[in-house]
Scaffold this motif. Sequence first.
Motif, PDB file in Angstrom:
ATOM      1  N   SER A  86      -2.346  73.343 125.480  1.00  0.00           N
ATOM      2  CA  SER A  86      -3.475  72.616 124.297  1.00  0.00           C
ATOM      3  C   SER A  86      -4.601  72.742 124.274  1.00  0.00           C
ATOM      4  CB  SER A  86      -2.753  71.352 125.202  1.00  0.00           C
ATOM      5  OG  SER A  86      -3.387  71.068 126.333  1.00  0.00           O
ATOM      6  N   ASN A  87      -4.958  72.233 123.239  1.00  0.00           N
ATOM      7  CA  ASN A  87      -6.196  71.448 123.061  1.00  0.00           C
ATOM      8  C   ASN A  87      -7.406  71.592 124.332  1.00  0.00           C
ATOM      9  OD1 ASN A  87      -7.978  72.043 120.364  1.00  0.00           O
ATOM     10  ND2 ASN A  87      -7.172  69.935 120.435  1.00  0.00           N
ATOM     11  N   GLY A  88      -8.357  72.705 124.041  1.00  0.00           N
ATOM     12  CA  GLY A  88      -9.215  72.962 125.788  1.00  0.00           C
ATOM     13  C   GLY A  88      -8.516  72.416 127.152  1.00  0.00           C
ATOM     14  N   LYS A 142      -7.745  78.432 127.078  1.00  0.00           N
ATOM     15  CA  LYS A 142      -6.989  79.846 126.395  1.00  0.00           C
ATOM     16  C   LYS A 142      -8.693  80.698 125.675  1.00  0.00           C
ATOM     17  CE  LYS A 142      -4.907  77.542 123.126  1.00  0.00           C
ATOM     18  NZ  LYS A 142      -5.478  76.125 123.471  1.00  0.00           N
ATOM     19  N   SER A 143      -9.525  79.938 124.572  1.00  0.00           N
ATOM     20  CA  SER A 143      -9.849  81.119 124.541  1.00  0.00           C
ATOM     21  C   SER A 143     -12.170  81.392 125.013  1.00  0.00           C
ATOM     22  CB  SER A 143     -11.203  80.069 123.100  1.00  0.00           C
ATOM     23  OG  SER A 143     -10.618  79.100 122.678  1.00  0.00           O
ATOM     24  N   THR A 144     -12.013  80.251 126.141  1.00  0.00           N
ATOM     25  CA  THR A 144     -11.991  80.665 127.268  1.00  0.00           C
ATOM     26  C   THR A 144     -11.735  82.347 128.407  1.00  0.00           C
ATOM     27  OG1 THR A 144     -13.395  78.415 127.839  1.00  0.00           O
ATOM     28  CG2 THR A 144     -13.809  80.432 128.852  1.00  0.00           C
ATOM     29  N   ILE A 145     -10.491  82.455 128.376  1.00  0.00           N
ATOM     30  CA  ILE A 145      -9.797  83.342 128.215  1.00  0.00           C
ATOM     31  C   ILE A 145     -10.435  84.722 127.816  1.00  0.00           C
ATOM     32  CG2 ILE A 145      -8.319  84.578 129.164  1.00  0.00           C
ATOM     33  CD1 ILE A 145      -7.036  82.151 130.478  1.00  0.00           C
TER      34      ILE A 145
END
Length: 246
Positions: free
Chosen positions: A41-43, A46-49
Amino acid sequence: PGAPPMLELRNVQVLYDRAIEAVRDVSLAVPEGQMIALLGSNGAGKSTILKAISGVLYQENGEIMSGSVALDGKPISGLQPGDIVRKGIIQVPEGRALFAQLTAEENLLMGGITRSRADSRAAMDMVYDLFPRVKERRHQTAGYLSGGEQQMVAIGRALMANPSLLMLDEPSLGLAPQVVDTIFDAILNLNQSSGVTVLLVEQNAQLALDVASYGYIIENGRIVLDGTVETLRKNDDVQEFYLGMS
Ligand code: ATP
């Protein structure tokens, strides 16, 4: 022992502001030729990976990464983002980040900037075959394209760089279902026909499990579950929390 996976993360941890643990002890593998999904979910982190893989975390900003990222068995953590791109790892960022004042075609050309004219031309033809809509709209300023068209241009721009590993950050975000189908058909085609390895980040688990072969579920920065898409689809928690069944 077999060959190492194309991409391998081992015990990756990422802190923001030197203290906030956004990613905790993440280990994952992306074998060559496959499409692997990161769900959450949001936060969830995932984007940080993806940032950890692309090398766009900056210690001077308090963004601290530990653990290792390896490409074909060789460490790439610590390399500059440009060097990681030159190794064939290309990210399509969330929100697309096109050059809004440039035309669709000029945006594509920016993606092929490190390649010869001939290679760039051939790549552009491939992108236009994949997305005829982008060809039709090639002289339109990117800022005036629809959300779906912008996503196609963003994927096209990444393809211009001849990726061996394409990382997509939420390609379905904010798009109408019909456009999402077009884009996911193209992603599947790239993976299955052109052999591009894909790491797909999605909040839409239904979509991701339809196209990927294996998935990792991220919650609060950790991998809480991973498996083949068939296994994940049968999992009670996945059905309840990610596929909305009960
Ligand atoms: P989304 O779908 O919203 O992008 P995500 O799963 O990709 O979610 P991340 O963007 O990786 O999640 O964020 C993980 C955690 O790190 C979140 O708690 C978020 O608030 C935090 N975070 C992200 N970027 C920063 C930053 N630059 N500084 C501080 N905290 C951040």
